[in-house]
Design an enzyme around this catalytic site. Structure first.
Site, mmCIF file in Angstrom:
data_model
loop_
_atom_site.group_PDB
_atom_site.id
_atom_site.type_symbol
_atom_site.label_atom_id
_atom_site.label_comp_id
_atom_site.label_asym_id
_atom_site.label_seq_id
_atom_site.Cartn_x
_atom_site.Cartn_y
_atom_site.Cartn_z
ATOM 1 N N PRO A 259 9.482 16.823 -33.872
ATOM 2 C CA PRO A 259 8.232 16.226 -34.345
ATOM 3 C C PRO A 259 7.953 14.969 -33.533
ATOM 4 C CG PRO A 259 10.035 15.801 -35.897
ATOM 5 C CD PRO A 259 10.578 16.710 -34.842
ATOM 6 N N MET A 260 6.735 14.831 -33.020
ATOM 7 C CA MET A 260 6.394 13.618 -32.264
ATOM 8 C C MET A 260 4.971 13.179 -32.622
ATOM 9 S SD MET A 260 8.100 14.081 -28.481
ATOM 10 C CE MET A 260 7.653 15.776 -28.195
ATOM 11 N N CYS B 125 12.741 7.372 -38.227
ATOM 12 C CA CYS B 125 11.752 6.634 -37.429
ATOM 13 C C CYS B 125 12.140 5.149 -37.327
ATOM 14 C CB CYS B 125 10.355 6.782 -38.035
ATOM 15 S SG CYS B 125 9.135 5.864 -37.079
ATOM 16 N N GLY C 38 18.411 14.695 -28.814
ATOM 17 C CA GLY C 38 18.519 13.486 -27.997
ATOM 18 C C GLY C 38 18.878 13.798 -26.565
ATOM 19 N N GLY D 13 12.485 16.824 -27.556
ATOM 20 C CA GLY D 13 11.299 15.998 -27.737
ATOM 21 C C GLY D 13 10.637 15.639 -26.421
ATOM 22 N N ARG D 14 11.016 14.479 -25.881
ATOM 23 C CA ARG D 14 10.272 13.944 -24.731
ATOM 24 C C ARG D 14 10.227 14.886 -23.539
ATOM 25 N NH1 ARG D 14 13.636 8.647 -24.664
ATOM 26 N NH2 ARG D 14 15.100 10.227 -25.380
HETATM 27 C C1 FMN Z 1 5.966 9.797 -28.817
HETATM 28 C C2 FMN Z 1 7.069 10.087 -29.809
HETATM 29 C C3 FMN Z 1 6.743 10.280 -31.127
HETATM 30 C C4 FMN Z 1 7.745 10.577 -32.068
HETATM 31 N N1 FMN Z 1 7.389 10.821 -33.355
HETATM 32 C C5 FMN Z 1 8.332 11.249 -34.243
HETATM 33 C C6 FMN Z 1 7.970 11.679 -35.550
HETATM 34 O O1 FMN Z 1 6.798 11.714 -35.934
HETATM 35 N N2 FMN Z 1 8.991 12.081 -36.382
HETATM 36 C C7 FMN Z 1 10.304 12.091 -35.992
HETATM 37 O O2 FMN Z 1 11.188 12.464 -36.769
HETATM 38 N N3 FMN Z 1 10.654 11.698 -34.755
HETATM 39 C C8 FMN Z 1 9.704 11.300 -33.879
HETATM 40 N N4 FMN Z 1 10.072 10.998 -32.599
HETATM 41 C C9 FMN Z 1 11.473 11.156 -32.196
HETATM 42 C C10 FMN Z 1 11.713 12.561 -31.624
HETATM 43 O O3 FMN Z 1 11.500 13.548 -32.605
HETATM 44 C C11 FMN Z 1 13.158 12.691 -31.086
HETATM 45 O O4 FMN Z 1 14.042 12.477 -32.147
HETATM 46 C C12 FMN Z 1 13.471 11.688 -29.994
HETATM 47 O O5 FMN Z 1 12.428 11.612 -29.040
HETATM 48 C C13 FMN Z 1 14.787 12.060 -29.277
HETATM 49 O O6 FMN Z 1 14.708 13.331 -28.700
HETATM 50 P P1 FMN Z 1 14.431 13.542 -27.112
HETATM 51 O O7 FMN Z 1 15.472 12.738 -26.381
HETATM 52 O O8 FMN Z 1 14.526 15.012 -26.889
HETATM 53 O O9 FMN Z 1 13.059 12.966 -26.851
HETATM 54 C C14 FMN Z 1 9.087 10.654 -31.661
HETATM 55 C C15 FMN Z 1 9.401 10.454 -30.321
HETATM 56 C C16 FMN Z 1 8.424 10.175 -29.396
HETATM 57 C C17 FMN Z 1 8.796 9.978 -27.958
#
Ligand code: FMN
Length: 314
Positions: A16-17, A101, A200, A223-224
């Site tokens: 979720p982002m 968050c 992550g 995510g990213r």
């Molecule tokens: C732009 C952005 C928005 C995010 N919004 C949420 C969110 O709404 N809910 C949530 O649980 N995590 C949110 N996250 C965290 C991501 O879900 C994820 O846990 C985090 O980016 C680490 O994963 P990654 O390294 O694959 O990016 C957000 C991250 C980013 C970069």
């Protein structure tokens, strides 16, 4: 992978982002190999106040298939009520509780990662949400510095009725700095019997395979690395199947996913609600000439305009 009674088509989930995982983006990722996706976090109090934007964030359509809604809040009663309303009006297959968050704006209200510091309240939230819906309830957490404290919290959430736990291996203090520590997932997986999802820094097949192997987890959440590169899911799935890393998405692939995304935004009536220039810029990350392209975006007027500029880049 199975979460409660819900069978997912695989074990690669889109994270979720906020301001990223709108319906159009989720559909693009699902078509390109994501096994499941959650909405961005939806404010449970806003749902209780019939806020239109929050309802829209929680909406899906047949193109997506099964999906999950993530909610955030600070009260067992309101979160349980909001979850019940969303189950009845939006028909998600899973409700996820945001307990990770790190944003000061969210923490100030006692929600997001602040809930990890009030484990009993979080446990009560999970219990109440589980009681108010028929679908499985999952929780997304970050980690404490101390691994055993993270395992203890995860175990408390399992006892409260959580059907799966996603763990982003950074502390709330770290926000997005440093690297995710997947040792926490490994220990949680040893301790719990519900599915555990590692999250992550997963950005290619080799690392995805390493995290799966090291942690023994049931699924991976990305995510990213998926922002502007939805093909990452099929590349990782291919690596997990064959052990061969596919080349990164080239300009043509990025262009075609951007085009598909923009058309879906339009079809779902979301194109006026998001920052088209910023969203389109994700798709050019790492491509030659992308900087000037992003600059040229500032005055884009239409989706066709963006697509023809992207064509010039490739
Ligand atoms: C732009 C952005 C928005 C995010 N919004 C949420 C969110 O709404 N809910 C949530 O649980 N995590 C949110 N996250 C965290 C991501 O879900 C994820 O846990 C985090 O980016 C680490 O994963 P990654 O390294 O694959 O990016 C957000 C991250 C980013 C970069």
């Amino acid at each position: 992978m199975q979460i409660g009674k819900v069978r997912l088509g695989g074990n690669l989930l889109l994270a979720p982002m906020a301001e990223v995982t709108n319906l159009a983006y989720r559909v693009v990722c699902r078509r390109r190999g994501a096994s499941f996706a959650f909405t961005e976090m939806v404010n449970s109090d806003a749902i209780l106040h019939s806020n239109r934007k929050s309802y829209q964030m929680a909406s899906s359509c047949a193109d997506e298939g099964i999906f999950g809604i993530q909610i955030f809040g600070n009260s067992p009663v309101s979160m349980a009520k909001a979850a019940g309303i969303l189950e009845n009006t939006r028909s998600p297959s899973i409700i996820d509780i945001n307990a990770g968050c790190p944003s000061p704006r969210i923490r100030k209200t006692g929600a997001g990662s602040m809930l990890m510091e009030k484990a009993d309240l979080l446990e009560n939230i999970v219990r109440c949400v589980v009681e108010s819906v028929t679908v499985p309830v999952t929780v997304k957490i970050r980690v404490f510095r101390d691994v055993s404290q993270t395992v203890e919290l995860a175990s408390q959430l399992e006892n409260a009725g959580a059907s799966a736990i996603t763990v982003h291996g950074r502390t709330a203090m770290q926000q997005y700095s440093g690297v995710a520590d997947h040792l926490h997932v490994r220990r949680i997986k040893e301790e719990l019997s519900i599915p555990v999802i590692a999250n992550g820094d997963i950005s290619d097949g080799a690392f995805a395979a390493q995290v799966l192997e090291y942690t023994g987890c049931d699924g991976l959440m990305i995510g990213r690395a998926a922002m502007g590169d939805p093909d990452i899911f099929s590349r990782i799935a291919a690596f997990l199947e064959s052990g061969v890393e596919s080349p990164p998405a080239d300009c043509d692939q990025r262009k075609s996913s951007l085009e598909e995304y923009l058309k879906l935004l339009e079809a779902y009536g979301l194109d006026k609600k998001i920052n088209l220039a910023a969203n389109s810029a994700w798709f050019t990350r790492g491509l030659a000439g992308s900087r000037s392209f992003r600059k040229s975006f500032q005055d884009v007027k239409s989706i066709d305009d963006i697509i023809s500029r992207m064509e010039m880049l490739c």
